[in-house]
Scaffold this motif. Sequence first.
Motif, PDB file in Angstrom:
ATOM      1  N   VAL A   1       0.851  -1.183   0.000  1.00  0.00           N
ATOM      2  CA  VAL A   1       0.000   0.000   0.000  1.00  0.00           C
ATOM      3  C   VAL A   1       0.890   1.237   0.000  1.00  0.00           C
ATOM      4  N   ALA A   2       0.438   2.283  -0.692  1.00  0.00           N
ATOM      5  CA  ALA A   2       1.213   3.514  -0.775  1.00  0.00           C
ATOM      6  C   ALA A   2       1.058   4.326   0.506  1.00  0.00           C
ATOM      7  N   ILE A   3       2.166   4.864   0.999  1.00  0.00           N
ATOM      8  CA  ILE A   3       2.143   5.788   2.132  1.00  0.00           C
ATOM      9  C   ILE A   3       3.011   6.997   1.771  1.00  0.00           C
ATOM     10  N   SER A   4       2.649   8.148   2.293  1.00  0.00           N
ATOM     11  CA  SER A   4       3.389   9.374   2.016  1.00  0.00           C
ATOM     12  C   SER A   4       4.321   9.674   3.182  1.00  0.00           C
ATOM     13  N   ILE A   5       5.595   9.840   2.890  1.00  0.00           N
ATOM     14  CA  ILE A   5       6.591  10.140   3.912  1.00  0.00           C
ATOM     15  C   ILE A   5       7.387  11.359   3.450  1.00  0.00           C
ATOM     16  N   ALA A   6       7.287  12.431   4.215  1.00  0.00           N
ATOM     17  CA  ALA A   6       7.980  13.684   3.875  1.00  0.00           C
ATOM     18  C   ALA A   6       7.676  14.119   2.445  1.00  0.00           C
TER      19      ALA A   6
ATOM     20  N   LEU B   1       4.435   0.406   1.599  1.00  0.00           N
ATOM     21  CA  LEU B   1       4.467  -0.463   2.774  1.00  0.00           C
ATOM     22  C   LEU B   1       4.055  -1.862   2.328  1.00  0.00           C
ATOM     23  N   TRP B   2       4.997  -2.785   2.364  1.00  0.00           N
ATOM     24  CA  TRP B   2       4.751  -4.178   2.004  1.00  0.00           C
ATOM     25  C   TRP B   2       4.477  -4.949   3.293  1.00  0.00           C
ATOM     26  N   ARG B   3       3.412  -5.734   3.301  1.00  0.00           N
ATOM     27  CA  ARG B   3       3.040  -6.458   4.528  1.00  0.00           C
ATOM     28  C   ARG B   3       2.628  -7.882   4.177  1.00  0.00           C
ATOM     29  N   ALA B   4       2.964  -8.813   5.052  1.00  0.00           N
ATOM     30  CA  ALA B   4       2.552 -10.211   4.909  1.00  0.00           C
ATOM     31  C   ALA B   4       1.820 -10.635   6.170  1.00  0.00           C
ATOM     32  N   VAL B   5       0.683 -11.323   5.993  1.00  0.00           N
ATOM     33  CA  VAL B   5      -0.086 -11.859   7.122  1.00  0.00           C
ATOM     34  C   VAL B   5      -0.416 -13.315   6.806  1.00  0.00           C
ATOM     35  N   ASP B   6      -0.741 -14.081   7.864  1.00  0.00           N
ATOM     36  CA  ASP B   6      -1.191 -15.448   7.600  1.00  0.00           C
ATOM     37  C   ASP B   6      -2.708 -15.468   7.435  1.00  0.00           C
ATOM     38  N   GLN B   7      -3.280 -16.661   7.299  1.00  0.00           N
ATOM     39  CA  GLN B   7      -4.718 -16.732   6.995  1.00  0.00           C
ATOM     40  C   GLN B   7      -5.607 -16.292   8.152  1.00  0.00           C
ATOM     41  N   HIS B   8      -5.020 -16.127   9.346  1.00  0.00           N
ATOM     42  CA  HIS B   8      -5.794 -15.646  10.491  1.00  0.00           C
ATOM     43  C   HIS B   8      -5.629 -14.142  10.711  1.00  0.00           C
ATOM     44  N   GLY B   9      -4.851 -13.487   9.852  1.00  0.00           N
ATOM     45  CA  GLY B   9      -4.655 -12.048   9.984  1.00  0.00           C
ATOM     46  C   GLY B   9      -3.496 -11.662  10.867  1.00  0.00           C
ATOM     47  N   VAL B  10      -2.713 -12.633  11.341  1.00  0.00           N
ATOM     48  CA  VAL B  10      -1.535 -12.337  12.158  1.00  0.00           C
ATOM     49  C   VAL B  10      -0.442 -11.795  11.247  1.00  0.00           C
ATOM     50  N   VAL B  11       0.106 -10.634  11.598  1.00  0.00           N
ATOM     51  CA  VAL B  11       1.121  -9.999  10.760  1.00  0.00           C
ATOM     52  C   VAL B  11       2.441 -10.749  10.891  1.00  0.00           C
ATOM     53  N   LEU B  12       2.996 -11.155   9.765  1.00  0.00           N
ATOM     54  CA  LEU B  12       4.270 -11.868   9.753  1.00  0.00           C
ATOM     55  C   LEU B  12       5.446 -10.902   9.691  1.00  0.00           C
TER      56      LEU B  12
ATOM     57  N   ILE C   1       6.682  -6.635   7.985  1.00  0.00           N
ATOM     58  CA  ILE C   1       6.425  -5.477   7.127  1.00  0.00           C
ATOM     59  C   ILE C   1       7.754  -4.955   6.617  1.00  0.00           C
ATOM     60  N   LEU C   2       7.700  -4.255   5.499  1.00  0.00           N
ATOM     61  CA  LEU C   2       8.911  -3.655   4.948  1.00  0.00           C
ATOM     62  C   LEU C   2       8.522  -2.376   4.221  1.00  0.00           C
ATOM     63  N   VAL C   3       9.087  -1.256   4.634  1.00  0.00           N
ATOM     64  CA  VAL C   3       8.846   0.039   3.989  1.00  0.00           C
ATOM     65  C   VAL C   3       9.921   0.235   2.928  1.00  0.00           C
ATOM     66  N   GLN C   4       9.491   0.453   1.666  1.00  0.00           N
ATOM     67  CA  GLN C   4      10.440   0.604   0.572  1.00  0.00           C
ATOM     68  C   GLN C   4       9.997   1.746  -0.344  1.00  0.00           C
ATOM     69  N   SER C   5      10.936   2.241  -1.107  1.00  0.00           N
ATOM     70  CA  SER C   5      10.634   3.362  -2.006  1.00  0.00           C
ATOM     71  C   SER C   5      10.162   2.902  -3.373  1.00  0.00           C
ATOM     72  N   ARG C   6      10.224   1.591  -3.633  1.00  0.00           N
ATOM     73  CA  ARG C   6       9.861   1.071  -4.944  1.00  0.00           C
ATOM     74  C   ARG C   6       8.769   0.009  -4.836  1.00  0.00           C
ATOM     75  N   ARG C   7       8.064  -0.169  -5.942  1.00  0.00           N
ATOM     76  CA  ARG C   7       7.028  -1.197  -6.048  1.00  0.00           C
ATOM     77  C   ARG C   7       7.359  -2.048  -7.279  1.00  0.00           C
ATOM     78  N   ASN C   8       8.434  -2.829  -7.141  1.00  0.00           N
ATOM     79  CA  ASN C   8       8.910  -3.600  -8.277  1.00  0.00           C
ATOM     80  C   ASN C   8       9.400  -4.970  -7.815  1.00  0.00           C
ATOM     81  N   THR C   9       9.980  -5.736  -8.745  1.00  0.00           N
ATOM     82  CA  THR C   9      10.416  -7.099  -8.430  1.00  0.00           C
ATOM     83  C   THR C   9      11.509  -7.105  -7.357  1.00  0.00           C
ATOM     84  N   LYS C  10      12.433  -6.173  -7.432  1.00  0.00           N
ATOM     85  CA  LYS C  10      13.499  -6.115  -6.431  1.00  0.00           C
ATOM     86  C   LYS C  10      12.925  -5.916  -5.033  1.00  0.00           C
ATOM     87  N   ALA C  11      11.940  -5.047  -4.917  1.00  0.00           N
ATOM     88  CA  ALA C  11      11.304  -4.805  -3.621  1.00  0.00           C
ATOM     89  C   ALA C  11      10.549  -6.045  -3.146  1.00  0.00           C
TER      90      ALA C  11
END
Length: 240
Positions: free
Chosen positions: A87-92, A98-109, A111-121
């Motif tokens: 999801v996009a977030i605005s910083i400065a 903001l990349w996030r992974a959760v399991d099937q019960h919604g428990v957050v595994l 997160i990773l904040v990155q400047s890109r939305r591509n394969t490397k990220a």
Amino acid sequence: MGAYVRDESDPSSARHRFPAEVISHAVWLYFRFPLSLRMVEEMLAARRIGVNHETVRQWALKFSQEFAAQIRRRLPAPEDKWHLDEVAISIAGRKHWLWRAVDQHGVVLDILVQSRRNTKAAKRLLRKLLKKQGITPRVMITDKLASYAAARNKVMPSVEHRQHKGLNNRAENSHQPTRRRERIMKRFKSAGQAQRFLSIHDQVANLFHRTANTTAAEHRTSRAQAFMTWAEVTGLVAGF
């Protein structure tokens, strides 16, 4: 504030004017609910505890990362179906993701904040997940962003990958608490601050997470256990 007494053997809150109970409660309020530092200050003042919001900020900086690390170690192993979303977030004034992974019960595994939305990220997120979780999922569910498929082929090609926006509501819903915190905090000041805060925030949320379709009695039992774990993590012992 609950029937807790200080564990004198725990040195973490030594040399502080306030006891561990107050520090623990302030940090819990700040990371558990969408509250600003000044709101936490006022809630403590209602209990006749005169703590400045800047002191609460310092407590959060000093103690919360270790609290979150201990929570992570105590939580059960994740389930084998992982939902990933970004999801996009605005910083400065700049767009970050903001990349996030959760399991099937919604428990957050993780997160990773990155400047890109591509394969490397996407690859960075998958590698971080595998390192932190220590297991490979059975199924990975994402939206139709092509970067996920490319990253999966490189990092964990044996994992089943399902791409369908309608299947990924679990991950998309997990962003909602972040949006609420963003508004309260008037946006994050830096990518590092966002990464640190959300890594802690999500672990506290995991500890008090209510699994869907649980009964009221099951929820009370689970919540009581969560408070016991929080007391242990923050250097308190339960007094009954």
